[in-house]
Write an enzyme that holds these catalytic residues in place. Structure first.
Site, PDB file in Angstrom:
ATOM      1  N   LYS A 106       0.886  -1.179   0.000  1.00  0.00           N
ATOM      2  CA  LYS A 106       0.000   0.000   0.000  1.00  0.00           C
ATOM      3  C   LYS A 106       0.921   1.226   0.000  1.00  0.00           C
ATOM      4  CE  LYS A 106      -1.657   3.038   1.998  1.00  0.00           C
ATOM      5  NZ  LYS A 106      -1.456   4.450   1.588  1.00  0.00           N
TER       6      LYS A 106
ATOM      7  N   GLY B 140       7.092   5.577   7.701  1.00  0.00           N
ATOM      8  CA  GLY B 140       6.310   6.814   7.726  1.00  0.00           C
ATOM      9  C   GLY B 140       6.448   7.465   9.087  1.00  0.00           C
TER      10      GLY B 140
ATOM     11  N   GLU C  70       9.888   1.955  10.313  1.00  0.00           N
ATOM     12  CA  GLU C  70      10.957   2.916   9.994  1.00  0.00           C
ATOM     13  C   GLU C  70      10.308   4.293  10.027  1.00  0.00           C
ATOM     14  OE1 GLU C  70      14.069   2.286   9.564  1.00  0.00           O
ATOM     15  OE2 GLU C  70      13.826   0.118   9.659  1.00  0.00           O
TER      16      GLU C  70
ATOM     17  N   CYS D 134      14.185  10.846   5.752  1.00  0.00           N
ATOM     18  CA  CYS D 134      14.202  10.495   7.177  1.00  0.00           C
ATOM     19  C   CYS D 134      15.594  10.680   7.763  1.00  0.00           C
ATOM     20  CB  CYS D 134      13.749   9.058   7.345  1.00  0.00           C
ATOM     21  SG  CYS D 134      14.699   7.912   6.343  1.00  0.00           S
TER      22      CYS D 134
ATOM     23  N   GLU E  79      10.520  16.964  13.675  1.00  0.00           N
ATOM     24  CA  GLU E  79      10.876  16.675  12.286  1.00  0.00           C
ATOM     25  C   GLU E  79      10.068  17.588  11.361  1.00  0.00           C
ATOM     26  OE1 GLU E  79       9.562  12.998  10.395  1.00  0.00           O
ATOM     27  OE2 GLU E  79      11.575  12.722   9.581  1.00  0.00           O
TER      28      GLU E  79
HETATM   29  P1  NAD Z   1       2.661   8.929   6.923  1.00  0.00           P
HETATM   30  O1  NAD Z   1       2.849   8.216   8.197  1.00  0.00           O
HETATM   31  O2  NAD Z   1       1.692  10.055   6.875  1.00  0.00           O
HETATM   32  O3  NAD Z   1       2.217   7.936   5.758  1.00  0.00           O
HETATM   33  C1  NAD Z   1       2.955   6.781   5.462  1.00  0.00           C
HETATM   34  C2  NAD Z   1       2.022   5.747   4.881  1.00  0.00           C
HETATM   35  O4  NAD Z   1       1.049   5.393   5.866  1.00  0.00           O
HETATM   36  C3  NAD Z   1       1.231   6.211   3.660  1.00  0.00           C
HETATM   37  O5  NAD Z   1       1.139   5.143   2.739  1.00  0.00           O
HETATM   38  C4  NAD Z   1      -0.131   6.523   4.249  1.00  0.00           C
HETATM   39  O6  NAD Z   1      -1.175   6.417   3.307  1.00  0.00           O
HETATM   40  C5  NAD Z   1      -0.253   5.442   5.298  1.00  0.00           C
HETATM   41  N1  NAD Z   1      -1.226   5.713   6.357  1.00  0.00           N
HETATM   42  C6  NAD Z   1      -1.659   6.910   6.817  1.00  0.00           C
HETATM   43  N2  NAD Z   1      -2.561   6.731   7.817  1.00  0.00           N
HETATM   44  C7  NAD Z   1      -2.682   5.408   7.992  1.00  0.00           C
HETATM   45  C8  NAD Z   1      -3.445   4.588   8.890  1.00  0.00           C
HETATM   46  N3  NAD Z   1      -4.268   5.118   9.780  1.00  0.00           N
HETATM   47  N4  NAD Z   1      -3.300   3.258   8.803  1.00  0.00           N
HETATM   48  C9  NAD Z   1      -2.458   2.703   7.923  1.00  0.00           C
HETATM   49  N5  NAD Z   1      -1.735   3.411   7.032  1.00  0.00           N
HETATM   50  C10 NAD Z   1      -1.836   4.755   7.078  1.00  0.00           C
HETATM   51  O7  NAD Z   1       4.113   9.414   6.493  1.00  0.00           O
HETATM   52  P2  NAD Z   1       4.487  10.253   5.219  1.00  0.00           P
HETATM   53  O8  NAD Z   1       4.084  11.661   5.449  1.00  0.00           O
HETATM   54  O9  NAD Z   1       3.987   9.543   4.005  1.00  0.00           O
HETATM   55  O10 NAD Z   1       6.073  10.105   5.210  1.00  0.00           O
HETATM   56  C11 NAD Z   1       6.913  10.939   5.925  1.00  0.00           C
HETATM   57  C12 NAD Z   1       7.442  10.247   7.158  1.00  0.00           C
HETATM   58  O11 NAD Z   1       8.089   9.025   6.791  1.00  0.00           O
HETATM   59  C13 NAD Z   1       8.501  11.062   7.859  1.00  0.00           C
HETATM   60  O12 NAD Z   1       8.307  11.026   9.233  1.00  0.00           O
HETATM   61  C14 NAD Z   1       9.791  10.353   7.466  1.00  0.00           C
HETATM   62  O13 NAD Z   1      10.865  10.587   8.326  1.00  0.00           O
HETATM   63  C15 NAD Z   1       9.351   8.939   7.426  1.00  0.00           C
HETATM   64  N6  NAD Z   1      10.292   8.115   6.651  1.00  0.00           N
HETATM   65  C16 NAD Z   1      11.109   7.247   7.331  1.00  0.00           C
HETATM   66  C17 NAD Z   1      12.035   6.477   6.638  1.00  0.00           C
HETATM   67  C18 NAD Z   1      12.948   5.511   7.361  1.00  0.00           C
HETATM   68  O14 NAD Z   1      13.516   4.649   6.713  1.00  0.00           O
HETATM   69  N7  NAD Z   1      13.122   5.601   8.666  1.00  0.00           N
HETATM   70  C19 NAD Z   1      12.120   6.573   5.254  1.00  0.00           C
HETATM   71  C20 NAD Z   1      11.277   7.458   4.598  1.00  0.00           C
HETATM   72  C21 NAD Z   1      10.352   8.225   5.325  1.00  0.00           C
END
Ligand code: NAD
Length: 494
Positions: A179, A232, A254, A288, A389
């Site tokens: 997803k 995320g 992550e 990230c 962040e």
């Molecule tokens: P997000 O948490 O908003 O979304 C990530 C994913 O989760 C998306 O696919 C989203 O549709 C899904 N999602 C949202 N609500 C959900 C729910 N209630 N249930 C299940 N899935 C849900 O994050 P974002 O804004 O897409 O990404 C940015 C974040 O990701 C930042 O905090 C960044 O640091 C982190 N990130 C971490 C790494 C790592 O390897 N540590 C890598 C890339 C990004």
């Protein structure tokens, strides 16, 4: 109407077939450098997630579950080769969808093939332990695929993040439902095409992009999913953990970072300035691993602030498809607004603005989500811009007076993903790294992410590790088998 889009995919990839969403929808995707719809993408609803989970479960019970490991590895190598052959085209699509400069997406996607090659090599090395407990009793362990994996992926590097989950999961023999984020669905369909072309059995990989609160939440709570691998925000991870509690799903997370990039007084100033500027602005600030807190030994502080400010002012911000562009737009409007909000917070907290600090709307950038690379100096460690962040191209420069002081600031946040440090003192490099509460420490370099090296966070930056043999542990369960060699069982109640 459809002809107006540069890319259209109105079907989901479920059970090896391209199928119309049952209760999802077909949604336009926005090019963040123009703010215009550029692609049409199929999103899955709950029933689509159900179908995908069922297909993945059937694959585990079917030919995939019984496939000799050498064949599994051969399919993975084929997928890696296809990815290499298609890297340029997929990189362009990813740049259109998320705005990351083509010079970066090209590097990422070409490198991704290495993940499939590396994990294909690990697939036949999933050995266990053998123990002789006493002369009549032996025990051994085997590694069993954890089962159906739900992969939930963000928008900043969709194919790289997907690959970091998919390659070890395939090596372990799992099946996956992916997803990807609502903002960037396009390249995951392309990955699905390559999976199809490589000849994986039906249902091993299923691609169901969709809304987080619909498809994501349904996948997170689905009883047919054994494990969730999420990248995320930590707040979303918390929701996913709650949703997965019903069947005690395994999780690996992550999440975000607020990484310290520390420059000691004995560092090579020129190299350190190159690195901190790159680490602070790569991926348009949407990484990230961003080195967003630059901690500098007091004697170098004023000079490094000037150097980083000058580098930030010279970065070319614009059309991410152009080879000369360094920084593209923020991927979506909410992220643009969040970045601008934090710039205002930094100003109101009293930090000194050295470079950037504005939305860029001239020179054809008026409809895109462009922000100038921003440097704040004289930042106090407790300020919100140094604690939270931002996920945009904004760095905070903080002076320190001693190694202990640097360590206190470096560890003084809730995050613990990565850290960088610059020193020519080998003893200090080891001593300081060993005290950092971070999953990865880069010394005299920054942001090398390699399939063989574990990656993941301390504290709210995550649970578990991607990459390296450690990633295989995330997709397998150890099973212990104990064998009584004599077959005797004296009756204890006689
Ligand atoms: P997000 O948490 O908003 O979304 C990530 C994913 O989760 C998306 O696919 C989203 O549709 C899904 N999602 C949202 N609500 C959900 C729910 N209630 N249930 C299940 N899935 C849900 O994050 P974002 O804004 O897409 O990404 C940015 C974040 O990701 C930042 O905090 C960044 O640091 C982190 N990130 C971490 C790494 C790592 O390897 N540590 C890598 C890339 C990004």
């Amino acid at each position: 109407m459809v002809a107006a889009y540069a890319y259209t995919q109105d079907k989901l990839f479920i059970g090896g077939e391209w199928v119309a969403p049952l209760d999802g929808e077909v949604v336009p995707s926005i090019d963040p450098s123009t703010g215009a719809h550029w692609a049409l993408a199929a999103f899955g609803g709950k029933r689509d997630v159900d179908r995908a989970v069922e297909a993945a479960g059937a694959a585990m019970r079917g030919p995939w579950g019984r496939m000799p490991v050498a064949e599994r590895a051969a399919l993975m190598r084929k997928l890696g080769g296809l990815l290499e052959a298609n890297a340029e085209r997929i990189a362009e699509l990813e740049t259109r969808d998320n705005g990351r400069p083509l010079r970066e997406t090209r590097l990422n996607i070409t490198a991704e093939a290495q993940w499939y090659y590396y994990f294909a090599g690990l697939a036949d090395k999933l050995d266990g332990r053998m123990m002789q407990i006493n002369p009549a009793l032996i025990a051994y362990t085997t590694r069993v695929p954890v089962g159906v994996v739900g992969a939930i992926v963000p928008w900043n590097a969709p194919t790289l993040v997907t690959t970091m989950k998919l390659a070890p999961a395939l090596a372990a023999g799992c099946a996956m439902v992916i997803k990807v984020a609502e903002h960037t669905p396009v390249t995951t369909y392309e990955l699905a095409r390559l999976v199809e072309q490589a000849g994986f059995p039906k249902g091993v990989v299923n691609v169901v992009p969709g809304w987080g609160h619909v498809a994501g939440a349904h996948l997170a709570g689905h009883p047919g999913v054994d494990k969730l691998s999420f990248t995320g925000e930590h707040r979303t991870a918390q929701e996913i953990m709650r949703a997965g509690a019903a069947n005690l799903k395994r999780v690996s997370f992550e999440c975000g970072g607020k990484s310290p990039h520390i420059v000691f007084e004995d560092a090579d100033l020129e190299q350190a300035a190159n690195a901190v500027a790159h680490a602070g602005f790569m991926a348009c600030g949407q990484s990230c691993a961003l080195g967003s807190r630059i901690l500098v030994a007091r004697p170098l502080y004023a000079k490094l602030v000037d150097e980083v400010g000058a580098r930030a002012a010279k970065l070319r911000v614009g059309n991410p498809l152009e080879a000369t562009t360094h920084i593209g737009p923020q991927t979506h409007k909410d992220q643009l607004e969040k970045t601008l909000r934090y710039i205002d917070i930094g100003k109101s907290e009293g930090a000194r603005l050295v470079a950037g600090g504005v939305r860029l709307t001239d020179a054809g950038r008026d409809k895109g989500y462009f922000v100038s690379p921003t440097v704040f100096a004289d930042v106090k460690p407790e300020m919100r811009i140094a604690q939270e962040e931002i996920f945009g191209p904004v760095v905070s420069m903080i002076p320190f007076d001693s190694e202990e002081h640097a360590l206190e600031i470096a560890n003084g946040v809730n995050y613990g993903l990565t850290a960088g440090l610059w020193t020519r003192d080998l003893g200090r490099a080891h001593r300081f790294s060993s005290q950092l509460r971070a999953g990865t420490v880069w010394v005299n370099t920054y942001r090398i992410i390699h399939p063989a090296v574990p990656y993941g966070g301390f504290k709210i930056s995550g649970i578990g590790r991607e990459n390296g043999p450690e990633a295989i542990d995330e997709y397998t369960e150890p099973r212990a088998t104990m064998i009584n060699l004599e077959g005797k069982y004296p009756y204890p109640y006689a």
